[in-house]
Design an enzyme around this catalytic site. Structure first.
Site, PDB file in Angstrom:
ATOM      1  CG  ASP A 380      -0.967   2.409  -5.614  1.00  0.00           C
ATOM      2  OD1 ASP A 380      -0.571   3.265  -4.842  1.00  0.00           O
ATOM      3  OD2 ASP A 380      -0.187   1.452  -5.592  1.00  0.00           O
ATOM      4  CD  GLU A 409       0.327   7.127  -6.413  1.00  0.00           C
ATOM      5  OE1 GLU A 409       1.385   7.373  -5.698  1.00  0.00           O
ATOM      6  OE2 GLU A 409       0.305   5.828  -6.975  1.00  0.00           O
TER       7      GLU A 409
END
Length: 663
Positions: A380, A409
């Site tokens: 993330d 990401e």
């Protein structure tokens, strides 16, 4: 004055990223094609070789690099195992080849026998040097040629066989080598993975919190749909302090589950758990181990989300307050992206004076889950953490786990996304979601697949995520979901989908933003897993075609084609004799008619003969001839996936093949 020198110069070795500063990327089974400019003064012949070894081995593998044109040489090697490969180019003056070329011209020029005999003596001397370094079998052949030379046999001096023997065994005169370059080889799933994301707490038929054992019951359905990577959002305990409510509400009710990305909370025994714990309502680590075992039995890999941030209830907050940012009053700073405030999480301070201990602990998070059978991760927001950390962490992890696959990401600036790929991320999210016209998709595809970026940046196309519901899907409904799915699954060789809302065509946005209403990040939802109107059969068919056609398992051969319609996009992909052409309509409301223009010669199709076009998506057969072919796509059928081949081979051959595959 130099201590040593060579007349041979090696330049412009490719592929090489930033002069060799970063490794290129390949997946197991792929080829690395290497070119180099190699020069020497005067007219001497050169021998050029490609020298390759796996970083875990001492043995080097050597292949010739033939001359192509204009002082450029080319060679290739296949990578067969995950991990690091090292390659370099070496070259030297090939004195026998130089002699042989001059000797041939002497013979063809009709020089007198005395000159020919003298030159044969010189050639024999060069073969003597080669024979000294040759193994027994080759030495016998070299000795036989030496005798032929000494007996005046000019014909024996002109053959390719003796030239190769001399090249292989003669001393490498004036040898030089290029720098050493690196290839990082990923497991095949980094190139071909089909990711399916779902929230394991939302798999029950009621709105109660599910366990991982209950989530495991959904895995056969995902496997039947043709996905091979099951991606779970964070599965850790969720903080209670400042917990978010439904749709990111600043306050939660007593029964609201909170966001899985607010990592760190209470375990069943009242102690605190963090990144190395499993939420107690999911069943703890024992349930997770059973989940992984079930997935592996089905041929599925499990991917976990790694989000380096902590809720106020994370044990790190008490044990290591020095790892976090502090306000002037001594309190910990919560995450902010003004004007947004995220009071349920604290960002980590990577610049803390205690950074060595912090970095080691964060690396151990990966190692913990690797020990529990996970080698695929989605990270993330890696672009909000130091590049130096990722470079160190990923390289360290791969020393023991070369099969590691890590998805970045990072929806951020292109150069940052590319740099993260150079640092070691195998896959990356992309701007695919926001490329919604044929022109935009083609331009983006050219950038990703036909520039230097293709050597190290492996795009992973996602039509949706828990954070992103694009207006195109909202406005286009079911037809847009089908067309975007085909594009993601066939334009890129690796892709993913946030599964349940996508297959159920959930188009409800929150407050007209690019976000799902009733977002699963903040609440438990129920889904009709057996809904006959869902896109599950369609998605399964597309995935089956991906698995059956090698052309769809790579991106390097993609070529965009003319459709003579502004809302149609078409592209071809080829692998060996497997030739696929995909056509997709980007108009979800209207029927579109166009002409598919095929570059017959470039695609290897017959110019004056018919060929077969099998629409694999709808199992329709056509016989085509020539370059222009009529197309009609509609909201009900917004895509074609054609397999093209010589007429008469498709129906019988592939019917047998399909029976074998699905037996």
């Amino acid at each position: 004055m130099p201590k040593s020198w060579s007349r041979v110069v090696i330049s412009s070795v490719a592929p090489a990223i930033d002069g060799g500063q970063w490794p290129i990327k390949r997946a197991v089974g792929e080829q690395v094609e290497v070119t180099a400019g190699v020069l020497v003064d005067s007219h001497d012949a050169l021998a050029v070789e490609l020298v390759v070894r796996h970083a875990s081995e001492e043995t080097e593998h050597v292949t010739r690099m033939p001359h192509v044109e204009n002082d450029e040489y080319a060679g290739a090697f296949e990578v067969s195992a995950p991990g690091r490969y090292l390659y370099r180019v070496r070259a030297w003056i090939n004195r026998f080849a130089t002699w042989q070329d001059q000797f041939r011209r002497r013979v063809e020029g009709g020089e007198p026998p005395s000159e020919i005999e003298s030159e044969l003596t010189a050639g024999a001397s060069l073969l003597d040097e080669a024979a000294e370094h040759a193994p027994e079998d080759d030495r016998e052949m070299l000795t036989a040629h030496i005798e032929a030379f000494e007996n005046g046999n000019a014909e024996a001096a002109l053959g390719d066989e003796i030239a190769e023997l001399a090249r292989r065994h003669a001393p490498h005169h004036q040898q030089t080598s290029s720098a050493t370059y690196e290839v990082f080889v990923d497991p095949e799933r980094a190139r071909t993975g089909a990711w399916y994301e779902f929230f394991p707490r939302s798999v029950r038929d009621d709105d109660e919190h599910a366990t991982l054992d209950e989530a495991a019951e959904r895995l056969p359905r995902i496997q039947e749909m043709g996905f091979d990577i099951v991606y779970l959002p964070p599965i850790h305990p969720i903080g209670e302090t400042n917990r978010k409510g439904p749709d990111d509400a600043p306050e939660a009710g007593p029964d609201d589950p909170g966001s899985p990305w607010a990592i760190g909370g209470f375990l069943a025994d009242g102690s605190k758990g963090g990144h190395k714990s499993v939420h107690p309502k999911l069943g703890g680590i024992e349930a997770f181990d059973r989940f992984v075992e079930t997935a592996h039995d089905l041929g599925l890999e499990v991917a976990l989300d790694v989000a380096f941030q902590c809720s106020p209830d994370h044990p790190y907050v008490e044990e290591h307050p020095e790892w976090f940012y502090h306000r002037p009053d001594g309190s910990l700073r919560y995450a902010e992206n003004p004007p947004k405030k995220y009071k349920d999480v604290h960002p980590i301070n990577f610049e803390t004076e205690a950074w060595p201990a912090l970095w080691a602990e964060l690396k151990s998070v990966f190692e913990y889950w690797i020990d529990h059978g996970v080698t695929t991760f989605r990270v993330d927001n890696p672009h909000t953490k130091p590049f130096a950390f990722w470079q160190w962490c990923l390289r360290e992890l791969r020393e023991d786990t070369p099969e590691l696959v890590v998805l970045s990401e990072a929806f951020t600036r292109p150069k940052t996304m590319y740099h993260l790929a150079k640092l070691g991320f195998n896959n990356s999210y992309t701007y695919f979601t926001w490329r919604n016209t044929p022109d935009a998709l083609e331009a983006y595809g050219e950038e990703l697949f036909h520039t230097e970026a293709a050597e190290y940046f492996r795009p992973n196309f996602w039509p949706n995520t828990p954070d992103i519901l694009h207006d195109e899907l909202v406005d286009g409904g079911r037809p847009a979901h089908k067309s975007r799915f085909v594009l993601a699954a066939t334009m890129s060789s690796t892709y993913g989908v946030y599964g349940p809302p996508f297959e159920h065509v959930d188009t409800q946005q929150r407050d007209h933003k690019e976000e799902y209403a009733r977002n699963e990040k903040y609440e438990i939802r129920t889904w009709d897993w057996n809904d006959p109107t869902s896109l599950q059969p369609f998605m399964a068919r597309v995935n089956r075609l991906r698995n059956e056609n090698p052309a769809l398992q790579q991106t390097r051969s993609i070529r965009f084609l003319d459709t003579q319609h502004p809302d149609l996009i078409a592209y071809s992909k080829a692998a060996g004799d497997n030739l696929i052409v995909v056509v997709v309509s980007l108009d979800p409301h209207s029927e579109c008619e166009g002409q598919l223009v095929l570059p017959i010669h470039d695609l290897g199709l017959p110019a004056d003969e018919a060929f077969s076009a099998h629409d694999l998506l709808h199992d329709a057969h056509y016989t085509w001839q020539g370059t222009h072919h009529y197309l009609r796509l509609s909201p009900d059928r917004p895509a074609h996936i054609f397999r093209l081949e010589p007429a008469g081979t498709s129906e019988q051959t592939h019917a047998a093949y399909d029976r074998l595959v699905h037996a």
